[in-house]
Design a protein around this motif. Sequence first.
Motif, PDB file in Angstrom:
ATOM      1  N   ALA A 126       0.824  -1.208   0.000  1.00  0.00           N
ATOM      2  CA  ALA A 126       0.000   0.000   0.000  1.00  0.00           C
ATOM      3  C   ALA A 126       0.858   1.259   0.000  1.00  0.00           C
ATOM      4  CB  ALA A 126      -0.934  -0.006   1.203  1.00  0.00           C
ATOM      5  N   VAL A 127       1.931   1.273   0.777  1.00  0.00           N
ATOM      6  CA  VAL A 127       2.806   2.445   0.808  1.00  0.00           C
ATOM      7  C   VAL A 127       3.483   2.638  -0.545  1.00  0.00           C
ATOM      8  CG1 VAL A 127       4.875   3.426   1.870  1.00  0.00           C
ATOM      9  CG2 VAL A 127       3.174   2.300   3.288  1.00  0.00           C
ATOM     10  N   ALA A 128       3.925   1.543  -1.166  1.00  0.00           N
ATOM     11  CA  ALA A 128       4.569   1.660  -2.470  1.00  0.00           C
ATOM     12  C   ALA A 128       3.588   2.184  -3.512  1.00  0.00           C
ATOM     13  CB  ALA A 128       5.119   0.295  -2.895  1.00  0.00           C
ATOM     14  N   ASP A 129       2.379   1.651  -3.533  1.00  0.00           N
ATOM     15  CA  ASP A 129       1.374   2.118  -4.500  1.00  0.00           C
ATOM     16  C   ASP A 129       1.004   3.573  -4.244  1.00  0.00           C
ATOM     17  OD1 ASP A 129       1.397  -0.404  -5.598  1.00  0.00           O
ATOM     18  OD2 ASP A 129      -0.374  -1.103  -4.487  1.00  0.00           O
ATOM     19  N   ALA A 130       0.863   3.944  -2.966  1.00  0.00           N
ATOM     20  CA  ALA A 130       0.520   5.330  -2.644  1.00  0.00           C
ATOM     21  C   ALA A 130       1.632   6.297  -3.069  1.00  0.00           C
ATOM     22  CB  ALA A 130       0.244   5.464  -1.147  1.00  0.00           C
ATOM     23  N   TYR A 131       2.873   5.861  -2.909  1.00  0.00           N
ATOM     24  CA  TYR A 131       4.001   6.722  -3.316  1.00  0.00           C
ATOM     25  C   TYR A 131       4.018   6.914  -4.830  1.00  0.00           C
ATOM     26  CZ  TYR A 131       8.728   7.787  -4.840  1.00  0.00           C
ATOM     27  OH  TYR A 131       9.814   8.340  -5.491  1.00  0.00           O
ATOM     28  N   VAL A 132       3.882   5.814  -5.591  1.00  0.00           N
ATOM     29  CA  VAL A 132       3.894   5.916  -7.051  1.00  0.00           C
ATOM     30  C   VAL A 132       2.736   6.777  -7.530  1.00  0.00           C
ATOM     31  CG1 VAL A 132       3.656   4.594  -9.186  1.00  0.00           C
ATOM     32  CG2 VAL A 132       5.098   3.725  -7.347  1.00  0.00           C
ATOM     33  N   ALA A 133       1.546   6.565  -6.983  1.00  0.00           N
ATOM     34  CA  ALA A 133       0.393   7.372  -7.386  1.00  0.00           C
ATOM     35  C   ALA A 133       0.587   8.846  -7.042  1.00  0.00           C
ATOM     36  CB  ALA A 133      -0.867   6.821  -6.722  1.00  0.00           C
ATOM     37  N   HIS A 134       1.184   9.096  -5.899  1.00  0.00           N
ATOM     38  CA  HIS A 134       1.379  10.488  -5.473  1.00  0.00           C
ATOM     39  C   HIS A 134       2.331  11.236  -6.413  1.00  0.00           C
ATOM     40  CE1 HIS A 134       1.912  13.943  -2.840  1.00  0.00           C
ATOM     41  NE2 HIS A 134       3.234  13.773  -2.953  1.00  0.00           N
ATOM     42  N   VAL A 135       3.452  10.618  -6.742  1.00  0.00           N
ATOM     43  CA  VAL A 135       4.414  11.323  -7.602  1.00  0.00           C
ATOM     44  C   VAL A 135       3.849  11.494  -9.010  1.00  0.00           C
ATOM     45  CG1 VAL A 135       6.410  10.608  -6.261  1.00  0.00           C
ATOM     46  CG2 VAL A 135       5.621   9.146  -8.118  1.00  0.00           C
ATOM     47  N   ARG A 136       3.055  10.537  -9.500  1.00  0.00           N
ATOM     48  CA  ARG A 136       2.456  10.688 -10.821  1.00  0.00           C
ATOM     49  C   ARG A 136       1.418  11.788 -10.825  1.00  0.00           C
ATOM     50  NH1 ARG A 136       1.636   4.347 -12.745  1.00  0.00           N
ATOM     51  NH2 ARG A 136       3.860   3.966 -13.259  1.00  0.00           N
ATOM     52  N   ASP A 137       0.552  11.824  -9.796  1.00  0.00           N
ATOM     53  CA  ASP A 137      -0.455  12.883  -9.719  1.00  0.00           C
ATOM     54  C   ASP A 137       0.205  14.249  -9.589  1.00  0.00           C
ATOM     55  OD1 ASP A 137      -2.350  10.913  -9.894  1.00  0.00           O
ATOM     56  OD2 ASP A 137      -2.783  10.876  -7.725  1.00  0.00           O
ATOM     57  N   THR A 138       1.250  14.302  -8.791  1.00  0.00           N
ATOM     58  CA  THR A 138       1.943  15.580  -8.625  1.00  0.00           C
ATOM     59  C   THR A 138       2.560  16.039  -9.938  1.00  0.00           C
ATOM     60  OG1 THR A 138       2.437  15.026  -6.324  1.00  0.00           O
ATOM     61  CG2 THR A 138       3.746  16.773  -7.332  1.00  0.00           C
ATOM     62  N   ALA A 139       3.167  15.103 -10.672  1.00  0.00           N
ATOM     63  CA  ALA A 139       3.777  15.456 -11.955  1.00  0.00           C
ATOM     64  C   ALA A 139       2.719  15.865 -12.976  1.00  0.00           C
ATOM     65  CB  ALA A 139       4.583  14.272 -12.473  1.00  0.00           C
ATOM     66  N   ARG A 140       1.596  15.125 -12.951  1.00  0.00           N
ATOM     67  CA  ARG A 140       0.520  15.454 -13.901  1.00  0.00           C
ATOM     68  C   ARG A 140      -0.051  16.837 -13.599  1.00  0.00           C
ATOM     69  NH1 ARG A 140      -2.335  11.502 -12.858  1.00  0.00           N
ATOM     70  NH2 ARG A 140      -1.427  10.076 -14.381  1.00  0.00           N
ATOM     71  N   ALA A 141      -0.229  17.131 -12.297  1.00  0.00           N
ATOM     72  CA  ALA A 141      -0.757  18.452 -11.949  1.00  0.00           C
ATOM     73  C   ALA A 141       0.223  19.559 -12.341  1.00  0.00           C
ATOM     74  CB  ALA A 141      -1.059  18.504 -10.457  1.00  0.00           C
ATOM     75  N   ALA A 142       1.481  19.304 -12.086  1.00  0.00           N
ATOM     76  CA  ALA A 142       2.486  20.310 -12.456  1.00  0.00           C
ATOM     77  C   ALA A 142       2.543  20.479 -13.960  1.00  0.00           C
ATOM     78  CB  ALA A 142       3.848  19.877 -11.918  1.00  0.00           C
ATOM     79  N   ASN A 143       2.414  19.385 -14.744  1.00  0.00           N
ATOM     80  CA  ASN A 143       2.464  19.455 -16.206  1.00  0.00           C
ATOM     81  C   ASN A 143       1.252  20.196 -16.753  1.00  0.00           C
ATOM     82  OD1 ASN A 143       3.814  18.644 -18.708  1.00  0.00           O
ATOM     83  ND2 ASN A 143       1.963  17.413 -19.035  1.00  0.00           N
ATOM     84  N   SER A 144       0.088  19.971 -16.144  1.00  0.00           N
ATOM     85  CA  SER A 144      -1.127  20.680 -16.585  1.00  0.00           C
ATOM     86  C   SER A 144      -0.982  22.177 -16.375  1.00  0.00           C
ATOM     87  CB  SER A 144      -2.343  20.152 -15.814  1.00  0.00           C
ATOM     88  OG  SER A 144      -2.522  18.772 -16.059  1.00  0.00           O
ATOM     89  N   GLY A 145      -0.395  22.574 -15.257  1.00  0.00           N
ATOM     90  CA  GLY A 145      -0.185  23.998 -15.018  1.00  0.00           C
ATOM     91  C   GLY A 145       0.769  24.609 -16.023  1.00  0.00           C
ATOM     92  N   VAL A 146       1.794  23.874 -16.406  1.00  0.00           N
ATOM     93  CA  VAL A 146       2.761  24.381 -17.387  1.00  0.00           C
ATOM     94  C   VAL A 146       2.097  24.563 -18.754  1.00  0.00           C
ATOM     95  CG1 VAL A 146       4.877  23.801 -18.639  1.00  0.00           C
ATOM     96  CG2 VAL A 146       4.744  23.454 -16.189  1.00  0.00           C
ATOM     97  N   LEU A 147       1.280  23.569 -19.175  1.00  0.00           N
ATOM     98  CA  LEU A 147       0.597  23.675 -20.466  1.00  0.00           C
ATOM     99  C   LEU A 147      -0.358  24.861 -20.503  1.00  0.00           C
ATOM    100  CD1 LEU A 147      -0.170  19.916 -21.243  1.00  0.00           C
ATOM    101  CD2 LEU A 147       1.465  21.405 -22.400  1.00  0.00           C
ATOM    102  N   ALA A 148      -1.053  25.053 -19.382  1.00  0.00           N
ATOM    103  CA  ALA A 148      -1.980  26.195 -19.342  1.00  0.00           C
ATOM    104  C   ALA A 148      -1.226  27.509 -19.464  1.00  0.00           C
ATOM    105  CB  ALA A 148      -2.786  26.155 -18.039  1.00  0.00           C
ATOM    106  N   ASP A 149      -0.107  27.617 -18.825  1.00  0.00           N
ATOM    107  CA  ASP A 149       0.692  28.837 -18.910  1.00  0.00           C
ATOM    108  C   ASP A 149       1.235  29.042 -20.325  1.00  0.00           C
ATOM    109  OD1 ASP A 149       2.120  31.103 -17.560  1.00  0.00           O
ATOM    110  OD2 ASP A 149       3.888  29.945 -18.208  1.00  0.00           O
ATOM    111  N   LEU A 150       1.671  27.955 -20.962  1.00  0.00           N
ATOM    112  CA  LEU A 150       2.198  28.064 -22.336  1.00  0.00           C
ATOM    113  C   LEU A 150       1.098  28.464 -23.318  1.00  0.00           C
ATOM    114  CD1 LEU A 150       4.563  24.945 -22.458  1.00  0.00           C
ATOM    115  CD2 LEU A 150       5.232  27.349 -22.305  1.00  0.00           C
ATOM    116  N   GLN A 151      -0.094  27.924 -23.119  1.00  0.00           N
ATOM    117  CA  GLN A 151      -1.200  28.303 -24.004  1.00  0.00           C
ATOM    118  C   GLN A 151      -1.545  29.775 -23.853  1.00  0.00           C
ATOM    119  OE1 GLN A 151      -4.327  25.610 -22.983  1.00  0.00           O
ATOM    120  NE2 GLN A 151      -3.409  23.855 -24.090  1.00  0.00           N
ATOM    121  N   THR A 152      -1.505  30.267 -22.631  1.00  0.00           N
ATOM    122  CA  THR A 152      -1.772  31.687 -22.410  1.00  0.00           C
ATOM    123  C   THR A 152      -0.726  32.553 -23.109  1.00  0.00           C
ATOM    124  OG1 THR A 152      -2.788  31.177 -20.265  1.00  0.00           O
ATOM    125  CG2 THR A 152      -2.090  33.444 -20.647  1.00  0.00           C
TER     126      THR A 152
END
Length: 526
Positions: A126-152
């Motif tokens: 459970a800890v391993a799965d939670a860690y992998v999911a957390h870093v992926r969600d964090t990266a996805r959220a950060a990537n979405s913010g970057v794309l939005a800024d680039l589009q602007t």
Amino acid sequence: MSDQITDLGSTVAVLHRRRRVLAATAAVGLALGITYVIVQPPPLTSTTLVLLPAPTEAQTRSIDVATQVRIALSATVLGTAAETVEPALTARSVERMVEVSAATDQLIEIDATSAQASQAQTLSQAVADAYVAHVRDTARAANSGVLADLQTREESLEAQITALQDQIISTTTRQQEVEPDSADGRREAQLLAGLQTEQADLSLQLDKVKDEMATSGPEVSSASAGASVIQPATTATGPTTVRRLLVWAPLGALICSVLAAAVLLATARRDPRVGLRDEIADAVGSPVLAAVRSRPQRSVAGWSTLLETYDATPVESWAFRQVLRGLVPADRGQDRKGEPRAGGKVDHPQSITVVSLSGDGRGLAVGPQLAAFASSLGIPTRLVTAVGHDRAATLWAACAADRTASPRPGLYVGEAPDGEAIDLTIILVVVDRRQPDLGEAPTTAATVLSVAAATATEQELARVAVAVDDAGRRIDGVVVADPDRTDRTSGRRTMDERARQVALPMRLTGIGSSDITPGDPNRTRA
């Protein structure tokens, strides 16, 4: 006693005298360690491995694995893992059960420990799965913010380029309406060139933004977003019962022994009882004649058996010989001065009073042992009990028992048969510790104090010496029962005699302090 335990030798002596207590405490600690292993289930550990992606060519350095370990131990990851376990746990409980470490620069090891194998395995995964999911969600959220800024930025640059294009068209129209060589024509030409240059710069910026948007698509994320579980949680395992016993049983014995030793030393520092032979001799002002091993008894039958069967060892035999010869009056030695002593004959006084303290069973046993030994040498010996019936009831009862025959050849208890010649009479006296009194004890040629090591205080021994002196006698010698093996003192010289001893050479100067005269305090060895 607090001033005595100041070096290693004194400490060892104290612990040696209480070795039985230490042994019993160690046995208790051993039993506690075994009980702990039996009652407490072994900790079982399950391990999961998480692989971090290798750095790409665009990255200048590898992933900070220490940061990833901290992320795996964060409250967010542990809280998510705690909710997936049945029954659910708190983040604090999971933190105590989970250990995350960096096996290599790209490998994270997650260990979960629990008394239940299933819980440890589930929690580690459970800890391993939670860690992998957390870093992926964090990266996805950060990537979405970057794309939005680039589009602007893209929309802003396109708007600016469009506005510049309109200005360029207007400027070109005005330029065509005037003469090229006129002042207005030259001004319009300069303005048109500036607008075209600015438009080219904005176009370059727009191209860069489009390139960044192309390389930051949804499928591309940070390096940590590529983390994956390469080894699922293993079956929880733990140390075997034998291994735990080999660890916890000795550890329990060691801990209990150390604690007991600390308590014994702290108690001994406040214990006023004297144990060294020199200390005992100083307390009564008489030398120690010998030290013997005592054979105390607790029953009437035990004392009777001692009188009948006691056989002194060579060491005890020599010690008792020293006692008998040490008590021979000086005038008897002078009468036979120059005469060789007959072989096999042991000099001894006609009578001895053996004084012991109440409650000192080991010191009490010296008198009967001395009587049995003397009779074994062929000396007709009589053992008499005088003062102290209530303080040594079993021995007095054994001596008062009706006997049809003597306990052993040459030894008589109480009254001797008519016509039997007695060469040595030993009178036993047991005095009270607080108020010693010899009472109506018969007067004898010599008086001996029998005391076991570390059983009497200096004050109690001094009271006995005063009581003997009040009875018109003196303590001619001391017999120490069961001295400590670490005691290197002899007790054969009093404090005054030791004070007059020439000092040993000192380590720094090479000479004794007594060799330095007051007028030459700075004298050193050449």
